[in-house]
Design a protein around this motif. Structure first.
Motif, PDB file in Angstrom:
ATOM      1  N   ASN A  60      29.333  19.022  11.328  1.00  0.00           N
ATOM      2  CA  ASN A  60      29.418  18.151  10.153  1.00  0.00           C
ATOM      3  C   ASN A  60      28.046  17.921   9.506  1.00  0.00           C
ATOM      4  O   ASN A  60      27.943  17.230   8.507  1.00  0.00           O
ATOM      5  CB  ASN A  60      30.096  16.826  10.499  1.00  0.00           C
ATOM      6  CG  ASN A  60      29.356  16.054  11.564  1.00  0.00           C
ATOM      7  OD1 ASN A  60      28.393  16.520  12.144  1.00  0.00           O
ATOM      8  ND2 ASN A  60      29.834  14.857  11.840  1.00  0.00           N
ATOM      9  N   GLU A  61      26.993  18.522  10.044  1.00  0.00           N
ATOM     10  CA  GLU A  61      25.644  18.424   9.485  1.00  0.00           C
ATOM     11  C   GLU A  61      25.297  19.734   8.765  1.00  0.00           C
ATOM     12  O   GLU A  61      24.378  20.456   9.136  1.00  0.00           O
ATOM     13  CB  GLU A  61      24.623  18.119  10.580  1.00  0.00           C
ATOM     14  CG  GLU A  61      24.854  16.798  11.264  1.00  0.00           C
ATOM     15  CD  GLU A  61      23.856  16.505  12.370  1.00  0.00           C
ATOM     16  OE1 GLU A  61      22.834  17.223  12.481  1.00  0.00           O
ATOM     17  OE2 GLU A  61      24.101  15.553  13.131  1.00  0.00           O
ATOM     18  N   LEU A  62      26.040  20.024   7.711  1.00  0.00           N
ATOM     19  CA  LEU A  62      25.917  21.318   7.024  1.00  0.00           C
ATOM     20  C   LEU A  62      24.542  21.562   6.419  1.00  0.00           C
ATOM     21  O   LEU A  62      23.963  22.637   6.597  1.00  0.00           O
ATOM     22  CB  LEU A  62      26.993  21.437   5.941  1.00  0.00           C
ATOM     23  CG  LEU A  62      28.418  21.550   6.465  1.00  0.00           C
ATOM     24  CD1 LEU A  62      29.407  21.321   5.339  1.00  0.00           C
ATOM     25  CD2 LEU A  62      28.627  22.901   7.110  1.00  0.00           C
ATOM     26  N   THR A  63      24.003  20.610   5.691  1.00  0.00           N
ATOM     27  CA  THR A  63      22.720  20.801   5.023  1.00  0.00           C
ATOM     28  C   THR A  63      21.606  21.009   6.037  1.00  0.00           C
ATOM     29  O   THR A  63      20.788  21.924   5.900  1.00  0.00           O
ATOM     30  CB  THR A  63      22.397  19.595   4.112  1.00  0.00           C
ATOM     31  OG1 THR A  63      23.457  19.457   3.162  1.00  0.00           O
ATOM     32  CG2 THR A  63      21.087  19.787   3.381  1.00  0.00           C
ATOM     33  N   ALA A  64      21.573  20.182   7.066  1.00  0.00           N
ATOM     34  CA  ALA A  64      20.543  20.310   8.102  1.00  0.00           C
ATOM     35  C   ALA A  64      20.687  21.629   8.856  1.00  0.00           C
ATOM     36  O   ALA A  64      19.687  22.272   9.196  1.00  0.00           O
ATOM     37  CB  ALA A  64      20.615  19.129   9.056  1.00  0.00           C
ATOM     38  N   THR A  65      21.912  22.051   9.099  1.00  0.00           N
ATOM     39  CA  THR A  65      22.149  23.324   9.781  1.00  0.00           C
ATOM     40  C   THR A  65      21.644  24.489   8.944  1.00  0.00           C
ATOM     41  O   THR A  65      20.948  25.376   9.453  1.00  0.00           O
ATOM     42  CB  THR A  65      23.646  23.511  10.083  1.00  0.00           C
ATOM     43  OG1 THR A  65      24.092  22.438  10.919  1.00  0.00           O
ATOM     44  CG2 THR A  65      23.909  24.836  10.774  1.00  0.00           C
ATOM     45  N   ALA A  66      21.983  24.504   7.658  1.00  0.00           N
ATOM     46  CA  ALA A  66      21.530  25.581   6.767  1.00  0.00           C
ATOM     47  C   ALA A  66      20.005  25.627   6.717  1.00  0.00           C
ATOM     48  O   ALA A  66      19.403  26.705   6.757  1.00  0.00           O
ATOM     49  CB  ALA A  66      22.112  25.398   5.367  1.00  0.00           C
ATOM     50  N   HIS A  67      19.374  24.476   6.652  1.00  0.00           N
ATOM     51  CA  HIS A  67      17.912  24.405   6.620  1.00  0.00           C
ATOM     52  C   HIS A  67      17.314  24.964   7.920  1.00  0.00           C
ATOM     53  O   HIS A  67      16.355  25.743   7.897  1.00  0.00           O
ATOM     54  CB  HIS A  67      17.468  22.957   6.401  1.00  0.00           C
ATOM     55  CG  HIS A  67      16.003  22.790   6.289  1.00  0.00           C
ATOM     56  ND1 HIS A  67      15.280  23.198   5.192  1.00  0.00           N
ATOM     57  CD2 HIS A  67      15.096  22.253   7.149  1.00  0.00           C
ATOM     58  CE1 HIS A  67      14.003  22.931   5.380  1.00  0.00           C
ATOM     59  NE2 HIS A  67      13.868  22.354   6.571  1.00  0.00           N
ATOM     60  N   GLN A  68      17.887  24.592   9.053  1.00  0.00           N
ATOM     61  CA  GLN A  68      17.387  25.073  10.341  1.00  0.00           C
ATOM     62  C   GLN A  68      17.560  26.582  10.477  1.00  0.00           C
ATOM     63  O   GLN A  68      16.660  27.268  10.971  1.00  0.00           O
ATOM     64  CB  GLN A  68      18.101  24.351  11.486  1.00  0.00           C
ATOM     65  CG  GLN A  68      17.545  24.690  12.849  1.00  0.00           C
ATOM     66  CD  GLN A  68      18.114  23.800  13.929  1.00  0.00           C
ATOM     67  OE1 GLN A  68      18.516  22.670  13.666  1.00  0.00           O
ATOM     68  NE2 GLN A  68      18.149  24.291  15.147  1.00  0.00           N
ATOM     69  N   ILE A  69      18.682  27.106  10.029  1.00  0.00           N
ATOM     70  CA  ILE A  69      18.910  28.557  10.099  1.00  0.00           C
ATOM     71  C   ILE A  69      17.921  29.288   9.194  1.00  0.00           C
ATOM     72  O   ILE A  69      17.351  30.311   9.584  1.00  0.00           O
ATOM     73  CB  ILE A  69      20.371  28.898   9.728  1.00  0.00           C
ATOM     74  CG1 ILE A  69      21.313  28.360  10.802  1.00  0.00           C
ATOM     75  CG2 ILE A  69      20.556  30.402   9.534  1.00  0.00           C
ATOM     76  CD1 ILE A  69      22.775  28.369  10.416  1.00  0.00           C
ATOM     77  N   ARG A  70      17.707  28.763   7.986  1.00  0.00           N
ATOM     78  CA  ARG A  70      16.744  29.383   7.069  1.00  0.00           C
ATOM     79  C   ARG A  70      15.351  29.393   7.698  1.00  0.00           C
ATOM     80  O   ARG A  70      14.651  30.414   7.658  1.00  0.00           O
ATOM     81  CB  ARG A  70      16.739  28.657   5.739  1.00  0.00           C
ATOM     82  CG  ARG A  70      15.892  29.387   4.685  1.00  0.00           C
ATOM     83  CD  ARG A  70      15.925  28.710   3.341  1.00  0.00           C
ATOM     84  NE  ARG A  70      15.127  27.493   3.402  1.00  0.00           N
ATOM     85  CZ  ARG A  70      15.524  26.300   2.979  1.00  0.00           C
ATOM     86  NH1 ARG A  70      16.705  26.131   2.447  1.00  0.00           N
ATOM     87  NH2 ARG A  70      14.745  25.253   3.083  1.00  0.00           N
ATOM     88  N   ASN A  71      14.939  28.295   8.315  1.00  0.00           N
ATOM     89  CA  ASN A  71      13.637  28.254   8.983  1.00  0.00           C
ATOM     90  C   ASN A  71      13.572  29.241  10.139  1.00  0.00           C
ATOM     91  O   ASN A  71      12.539  29.877  10.369  1.00  0.00           O
ATOM     92  CB  ASN A  71      13.337  26.838   9.481  1.00  0.00           C
ATOM     93  CG  ASN A  71      12.991  25.900   8.356  1.00  0.00           C
ATOM     94  OD1 ASN A  71      12.643  26.314   7.250  1.00  0.00           O
ATOM     95  ND2 ASN A  71      13.102  24.605   8.616  1.00  0.00           N
ATOM     96  N   HIS A  72      14.659  29.380  10.857  1.00  0.00           N
ATOM     97  CA  HIS A  72      14.727  30.334  11.970  1.00  0.00           C
ATOM     98  C   HIS A  72      14.525  31.769  11.462  1.00  0.00           C
ATOM     99  O   HIS A  72      13.761  32.537  12.054  1.00  0.00           O
ATOM    100  CB  HIS A  72      16.076  30.196  12.681  1.00  0.00           C
ATOM    101  CG  HIS A  72      16.336  31.199  13.731  1.00  0.00           C
ATOM    102  ND1 HIS A  72      15.795  31.106  14.994  1.00  0.00           N
ATOM    103  CD2 HIS A  72      17.076  32.327  13.731  1.00  0.00           C
ATOM    104  CE1 HIS A  72      16.187  32.140  15.708  1.00  0.00           C
ATOM    105  NE2 HIS A  72      16.976  32.896  14.967  1.00  0.00           N
ATOM    106  N   ILE A  73      15.198  32.106  10.376  1.00  0.00           N
ATOM    107  CA  ILE A  73      15.076  33.453   9.812  1.00  0.00           C
ATOM    108  C   ILE A  73      13.663  33.684   9.276  1.00  0.00           C
ATOM    109  O   ILE A  73      13.068  34.742   9.517  1.00  0.00           O
ATOM    110  CB  ILE A  73      16.121  33.674   8.698  1.00  0.00           C
ATOM    111  CG1 ILE A  73      17.517  33.762   9.322  1.00  0.00           C
ATOM    112  CG2 ILE A  73      15.821  34.921   7.885  1.00  0.00           C
ATOM    113  CD1 ILE A  73      18.649  33.759   8.326  1.00  0.00           C
TER     114      ILE A  73
END
Length: 104
Positions: free
Chosen positions: A86-99
């Motif tokens: 349910n934390e979509l924005t934070a998840t997308a941000h974390q994945i982008r930083n990971h990549i």
């Protein structure tokens, strides 16, 4: 020795919730320039590939699983948890930083 099997009520985890969370996560990457998403199936479960346009071989595969009473996103290849679904924005941000960190 005979083994008996019980046929009682079972707790089933609905796949539609997993799919819904992955679709919503994919939509979170829509406004992000330079990242594409693509759905795939691994071992019968839908996953989301997040693919940088400019760096080949740096795709990240994200799954969604039910644990500890809630849905969580996780990195499929390592099993490491990312965030609650349910934390979509934070998840997308974390994945982008990971990549971006992997591309350096």
């Amino acid at each position: 020795m005979e083994v008996k099997t019980e046929s009682g009520p079972q707790t089933l985890i609905p796949q539609r919730e997993r799919v819904t969370f992955l679709v919503r996560l994919s939509e979170s990457f829509g406004p992000v320039v330079g990242l594409l998403t693509a759905f795939a199936v691994i071992n019968g479960y839908m996953v989301l590939n997040v693919i940088p346009q400019d760096v080949s071989g740096r795709a990240t595969t994200v799954g969604c699983r039910y644990r500890d009473g809630q849905w969580w996103f996780y990195y499929v290849h390592t099993g490491a948890p990312i965030r609650p679904a349910n934390e979509l924005t934070a998840t997308a941000h974390q994945i982008r930083n990971h990549i971006e960190g992997a591309a350096r």
